[in-house]
Every structure is written in structure tokens, then in C-alpha cells.
Design a protein around this motif. Structure first.
Motif, PDB file in Angstrom:
ATOM      1  N   UNK A 246      10.547 -14.401  11.318  1.00 54.06           N
ATOM      2  CA  UNK A 246      11.226 -15.301  12.255  1.00 54.06           C
ATOM      3  C   UNK A 246      11.110 -16.764  11.852  1.00 54.06           C
ATOM      4  N   UNK A 247      10.815 -17.039  10.574  1.00 54.60           N
ATOM      5  CA  UNK A 247      10.748 -18.414  10.063  1.00 54.60           C
ATOM      6  C   UNK A 247      12.163 -18.870   9.735  1.00 54.60           C
ATOM      7  N   UNK A 248      12.432 -20.139   9.913  1.00 54.95           N
ATOM      8  CA  UNK A 248      13.750 -20.682   9.642  1.00 54.95           C
ATOM      9  C   UNK A 248      13.700 -21.512   8.377  1.00 54.95           C
ATOM     10  N   UNK A 249      14.662 -21.551   7.514  1.00 57.25           N
ATOM     11  CA  UNK A 249      15.984 -20.934   7.518  1.00 57.25           C
ATOM     12  C   UNK A 249      16.054 -19.704   6.636  1.00 57.25           C
ATOM     13  N   UNK A 250      17.014 -18.852   6.917  1.00 58.75           N
ATOM     14  CA  UNK A 250      17.321 -17.710   6.059  1.00 58.75           C
ATOM     15  C   UNK A 250      18.316 -18.120   4.982  1.00 58.75           C
ATOM     16  N   UNK A 251      19.185 -19.090   5.282  1.00 56.33           N
ATOM     17  CA  UNK A 251      20.201 -19.541   4.335  1.00 56.33           C
ATOM     18  C   UNK A 251      19.912 -20.965   3.890  1.00 56.33           C
ATOM     19  N   UNK A 252      20.025 -21.218   2.576  1.00 60.48           N
ATOM     20  CA  UNK A 252      19.858 -22.591   2.087  1.00 60.48           C
ATOM     21  C   UNK A 252      21.184 -23.316   2.060  1.00 60.48           C
ATOM     22  N   UNK A 253      22.286 -22.602   1.866  1.00 61.17           N
ATOM     23  CA  UNK A 253      23.637 -23.117   2.025  1.00 61.17           C
ATOM     24  C   UNK A 253      24.338 -22.187   2.994  1.00 61.17           C
ATOM     25  N   UNK A 254      25.610 -22.434   3.251  1.00 58.55           N
ATOM     26  CA  UNK A 254      26.303 -21.691   4.306  1.00 58.55           C
ATOM     27  C   UNK A 254      26.180 -20.176   4.159  1.00 58.55           C
ATOM     28  N   UNK A 255      26.418 -19.647   2.974  1.00 59.68           N
ATOM     29  CA  UNK A 255      26.318 -18.199   2.780  1.00 59.68           C
ATOM     30  C   UNK A 255      25.319 -17.812   1.690  1.00 59.68           C
ATOM     31  N   UNK A 256      24.543 -18.753   1.199  1.00 61.76           N
ATOM     32  CA  UNK A 256      23.578 -18.481   0.136  1.00 61.76           C
ATOM     33  C   UNK A 256      22.186 -18.381   0.749  1.00 61.76           C
ATOM     34  N   UNK A 257      21.599 -17.174   0.767  1.00 64.83           N
ATOM     35  CA  UNK A 257      20.258 -17.052   1.342  1.00 64.83           C
ATOM     36  C   UNK A 257      19.208 -17.702   0.445  1.00 64.83           C
TER      37      UNK A 257
ATOM     38  N   UNK B 128      23.604  -8.472   8.546  1.00 65.08           N
ATOM     39  CA  UNK B 128      23.699  -7.434   7.512  1.00 65.08           C
ATOM     40  C   UNK B 128      22.459  -7.456   6.627  1.00 65.08           C
ATOM     41  N   UNK B 129      22.012  -8.640   6.234  1.00 64.94           N
ATOM     42  CA  UNK B 129      20.801  -8.751   5.421  1.00 64.94           C
ATOM     43  C   UNK B 129      19.596  -8.195   6.181  1.00 64.94           C
ATOM     44  N   UNK B 130      19.496  -8.534   7.458  1.00 66.20           N
ATOM     45  CA  UNK B 130      18.375  -8.052   8.278  1.00 66.20           C
ATOM     46  C   UNK B 130      18.397  -6.535   8.418  1.00 66.20           C
ATOM     47  N   UNK B 131      19.573  -5.954   8.592  1.00 70.23           N
ATOM     48  CA  UNK B 131      19.659  -4.500   8.721  1.00 70.23           C
ATOM     49  C   UNK B 131      19.358  -3.805   7.393  1.00 70.23           C
ATOM     50  N   UNK B 132      19.762  -4.407   6.290  1.00 71.82           N
ATOM     51  CA  UNK B 132      19.396  -3.840   4.990  1.00 71.82           C
ATOM     52  C   UNK B 132      17.885  -3.869   4.810  1.00 71.82           C
TER      53      UNK B 132
ATOM     54  N   UNK C  96      20.591 -15.697  13.812  1.00 63.00           N
ATOM     55  CA  UNK C  96      20.167 -17.054  14.180  1.00 63.00           C
ATOM     56  C   UNK C  96      19.709 -17.871  12.979  1.00 63.00           C
ATOM     57  N   UNK C  97      19.907 -17.357  11.743  1.00 61.15           N
ATOM     58  CA  UNK C  97      19.487 -18.031  10.519  1.00 61.15           C
ATOM     59  C   UNK C  97      17.968 -18.081  10.404  1.00 61.15           C
ATOM     60  N   UNK C  98      17.298 -17.073  10.936  1.00 58.68           N
ATOM     61  CA  UNK C  98      15.844 -16.951  10.834  1.00 58.68           C
ATOM     62  C   UNK C  98      15.520 -15.782   9.914  1.00 58.68           C
ATOM     63  N   UNK C  99      14.365 -15.849   9.290  1.00 59.41           N
ATOM     64  CA  UNK C  99      13.901 -14.756   8.441  1.00 59.41           C
ATOM     65  C   UNK C  99      13.711 -13.519   9.321  1.00 59.41           C
ATOM     66  N   UNK C 100      14.335 -12.389   8.975  1.00 61.38           N
ATOM     67  CA  UNK C 100      14.168 -11.179   9.782  1.00 61.38           C
ATOM     68  C   UNK C 100      12.725 -10.679   9.800  1.00 61.38           C
ATOM     69  N   UNK C 101      11.986 -10.949   8.762  1.00 60.09           N
ATOM     70  CA  UNK C 101      10.624 -10.429   8.658  1.00 60.09           C
ATOM     71  C   UNK C 101       9.635 -11.209   9.526  1.00 60.09           C
TER      72      UNK C 101
END
Length: 134
Positions: free
Chosen positions: A26-37, A110-114, A19-24
Motif C-alpha cells: 500500500x505504498x505510493x506510487x505504483x506508477x512513475x509515469x502515467x502508464x509506466x510502473x 490488472x497488475x494487482x490481480x496478476x 489508487x496508484x498504490x503498491x498492491x503488496x
């Protein structure tokens, strides 16, 4: 629940990442660009530059889009509902659009699972290091 605690399930963290939220936190956003966290979460300060998602999110996106498109194309092709040229255009556009739409959620998961499995440098973030005693 405290951030990074073991009570958070892998599924919960993966859904946050999707959902583009921080896995730790739940703050948004996880990505600053489409695929750049983002480098650091604005909510909890977690460093997200440690991830090594590489090509795995693309494989996930292609796998899912192929499994969604294949039954539709097989059903339409076997009943000869549309000419083959139209089916080819639908297949190409459908695969392209689905893959692009699924790429960011797959990378977030994938980032969240890592992070959850403490891979690629995440292990030292939440757990205090134990000193070696002689």
C-alpha cells in the motif's frame, strides 16, 4: 497482514492498484509515469517489471466508458435534446476523456490481480521454491 499473504483479497489488492498504490504494501506510487510502473516499490522492494498487462487495461477502460456514455447518448438522442453534431462531439470527447481517466486505474488493478494470482513471474516472489528431492 503481512505483504503478499493470502489474507489479502483480490478486491483489496485491485483497489490499491487502482489508487496508484503498491498492491503488496500500500505504498505510493505504483506508477512513475502515467502508464509506466515503478521498477521496484520504495516501501517493500517488490519488482513490478514482471507484469504483463498488455492491452487488457485499455479494453477495460473502453468497456467501462462505453457503458457509461451509451445511456446518456441514447437518452439525449431519443429526446432530440441536442443536434446530432453536438451529440457526436460529446460522444467523442466523452469517450476520449473517460478512457484516458480510466486507463491508469485499470492498469493498476490488472497488475494487482496478476500479483494476487501469482501470474507472469510473481509466483516466485513470495513463495519459497521447493527443492526437488530424489
Amino acid at each position: 497482514m503481512t505483504p503478499g499473504s493470502d489474507t489479502q483479497s483480490a478486491l483489496q489488492l485491485a483497489l490499491r492498484g487502482m489508487r496508484n498504490h503498491c498492491p503488496r504494501c500500500d505504498h505510493k506510487p505504483l506508477f512513475r509515469r502515467y502508464l509506466k510502473p515503478v521498477e521496484r516499490c520504495a516501501g517493500c522492494g517488490q519488482d513490478w517489471t514482471l507484469h504483463q498487462a498488455d492491452d487488457f487495461p485499455a479494453y477495460i477502460a473502453i468497456f467501462i466508458s462505453g457503458h457509461l456514455l451509451a445511456p446518456v447518448l441514447i437518452a439525449a438522442g431519443s429526446r432530440e435534446l441536442l443536434p446530432m453534431g453536438v451529440l457526436a462531439v460529446i460522444a467523442i470527447l466523452g469517450a476520449l476523456l473517460l478512457t484516458i481517466a480510466l486507463l491508469q486505474p485499470a492498469k493498476g488493478a490488472v497488475i494487482a490481480l496478476q500479483y494476487h494470482w501469482r501470474m507472469h513471474g510473481f509466483e516466485s516472489v513470495d513463495a519459497p521454491r521447493q527443492s526437488q528431492r530424489d
